[in-house]
Design an enzyme around this catalytic site. Sequence first.
Site, PDB file in Angstrom:
ATOM      1  N   GLY A 241       0.760  -1.237   0.000  1.00  0.00           N
ATOM      2  CA  GLY A 241       0.000   0.000   0.000  1.00  0.00           C
ATOM      3  C   GLY A 241       0.787   1.281   0.000  1.00  0.00           C
ATOM      4  O   GLY A 241       0.204   2.372  -0.032  1.00  0.00           O
ATOM      5  N   GLY A 280       2.993  -3.392  -4.286  1.00  0.00           N
ATOM      6  CA  GLY A 280       2.483  -3.555  -5.649  1.00  0.00           C
ATOM      7  C   GLY A 280       2.763  -2.294  -6.433  1.00  0.00           C
ATOM      8  O   GLY A 280       3.733  -2.192  -7.188  1.00  0.00           O
ATOM      9  N   ARG A 281       1.934  -1.275  -6.200  1.00  0.00           N
ATOM     10  CA  ARG A 281       2.076  -0.001  -6.892  1.00  0.00           C
ATOM     11  C   ARG A 281       3.478   0.584  -6.740  1.00  0.00           C
ATOM     12  O   ARG A 281       4.042   1.125  -7.684  1.00  0.00           O
ATOM     13  CB  ARG A 281       1.044   0.984  -6.301  1.00  0.00           C
ATOM     14  N   TYR A 321     -11.354   6.308 -10.134  1.00  0.00           N
ATOM     15  CA  TYR A 321     -10.950   6.937  -8.867  1.00  0.00           C
ATOM     16  C   TYR A 321     -10.742   8.447  -8.978  1.00  0.00           C
ATOM     17  O   TYR A 321     -10.217   9.051  -8.049  1.00  0.00           O
ATOM     18  CB  TYR A 321      -9.610   6.361  -8.385  1.00  0.00           C
ATOM     19  N   CYS A 347     -17.511   5.625 -25.823  1.00  0.00           N
ATOM     20  CA  CYS A 347     -18.781   6.350 -25.722  1.00  0.00           C
ATOM     21  C   CYS A 347     -19.288   6.409 -24.286  1.00  0.00           C
ATOM     22  O   CYS A 347     -20.294   5.786 -23.928  1.00  0.00           O
ATOM     23  CB  CYS A 347     -19.816   5.700 -26.643  1.00  0.00           C
ATOM     24  N   TYR A 375      -1.938  -1.052 -11.890  1.00  0.00           N
ATOM     25  CA  TYR A 375      -3.388  -0.936 -12.007  1.00  0.00           C
ATOM     26  C   TYR A 375      -3.783  -0.217 -13.285  1.00  0.00           C
ATOM     27  O   TYR A 375      -4.721   0.573 -13.306  1.00  0.00           O
ATOM     28  CB  TYR A 375      -3.978  -0.229 -10.771  1.00  0.00           C
TER      29      TYR A 375
END
Length: 420
Positions: A241, A280-281, A321, A347, A375
Site C-alpha cells: 500500500g 504492488g504499486r 478513482y 462512448c 493498475y
Amino acid sequence: MSHSAFAYVDGVLHAEGVSAVTLAERFGTPLFVYSRAALTEAYQAYAKACEGHRACVHVAVKANGNLAVLNVFARLGAGFDIVSGGELARVLAAGGQAKDIVFSGVGKSEDEMRQALDAGVKCFNVESIAELDRLNAVAGQRGKKAPISLRVNPDVDPKTHPYISTGLKANKFGVAFDEARSAYRAAAALEHLEVVGIDCHIGSQITEIAPYIDALDKLLDLVTQIEADGARIRHIDVGGGLGITYSTETPPETGLFVRTLLARIEARGHGHREVFFEPGRSVTGNAGILLTRVEFLKPGAEKNFAIVDAAMNDLARPAMYQAYHAIDPVVPRQDAPHVYDVVGPVCESGDWLGRERALAIEPGDLLAIRSAGAYSFAMSSNYNTRPRAAEVMVDGGEVHLVRARETVPELFAGESILPR
C-alpha cells in the site's frame, strides 16, 4: 522512485535508451512501456532494507501481472502475493515458486483452494470464519494441512481514496479486530489448518508511515494475546500500500518505510518473527508509461478536448478513482499551450485521462501518460470491442514485445451465434 527511466534526451522522451517515438512507430499506440531498470530499482529498495532482518518481499501480482514483469521480480528473488487462481498460474508461468506465494483475497473458491494446496503455497491469508471452514474442508479432502494467517482489520484510517482504503470497519476485507482473537482460537481447533502468521493490509496509495505504525501496534498487541491462547505466530504480514508520486505526493522513501516498521517490530520484542512486505504499486507504478497519439483537437465553448487513441478501457483509474496521471508530450513543441481535457474514443462521458492540462499539441502528436505501471493494463478491458494495448519492456537499448496487441477476431473467437 524518480521518473529517471523515462527522461528527455535531445528533446525527445526516452524509455531508458530507446526513443518513445521509435516505440510508437514500431509497435503502434496505445502502448504500455515498462522499464526493467525502474522495476529493478524499486524492488531492490525493499530488498536492501530487508537485509540483515528476518524479512522478505512478496510483490502484489494484481498491480501488474505481465509475465515479463513478474519474471523480472522472480529473477531478483521476490515472492508474490496473489488474489486468484489465475494469478497463481501467472506466477508459476513467470518462474515464481509456489513456496514463496501468499494467497490473499476475500472470496477464494474451492477450486482455487485446491489449486493452491496442490501447488504448495506458503500461506493462505484467510479473511472470514466461513473461509476458515471451507479451507479446512478442502485441505481435509486433499489430505493436507493448510498454512494460514488471518487478515485482521485494525480499523485504522489510511487517509486515502475510499475505494482503495481497506482497513476500516466498513470495508469488506479481513476479520474485525475485536473478533480476531476468537477467530484464531477457532482456527487452531480445526484439524486441517496450521496457524502460522497474522496479516494486515490497510489500503493503497498511502503516503505516510503513521497509519502503518498505528496498525502495527494494534497487530503486535493481538499477537501477544493469540500466543497466550496457545497458537504460534511465526510471521507478521504488514501488507502493501505504500504510495507513489503521481503529481505532488511525497511518500516516504522505501528504505525508510521498511526500516521504520522493522525497528518498531524489533523494539517491541517481536524481532524473532519473520516480516512480510507486499508492495504492488510502489514497485511497478512509476516503472511504466502509456503512449497514446492525438487523433483530434476539438475546441469548445466551455472546454477544449484533445481526443486520443487511448481510452478508459486502457486506463481505468481516472474514470474509476478520479485519479491523476501526469501527461507529457513525447516531443514538446515551443508553441503556446492551450488547456485541454484529454479524452478517449469510448462512448462514455467518464472516458477521460486527464482534465485541464496545459499542452502545446497538434493532431498526430504522441503523449506519454506517466505512472502507468500499476493498475493500468491490469484493469484494462475490451469495452466498445477495443483490443487491449500491446506491452513492451525496455532493457537498456533493447526492446522486448512482452504482450502482443490483441486483434478484433480474438475478442469474439469464443462466442457463437444461435444455430437457428
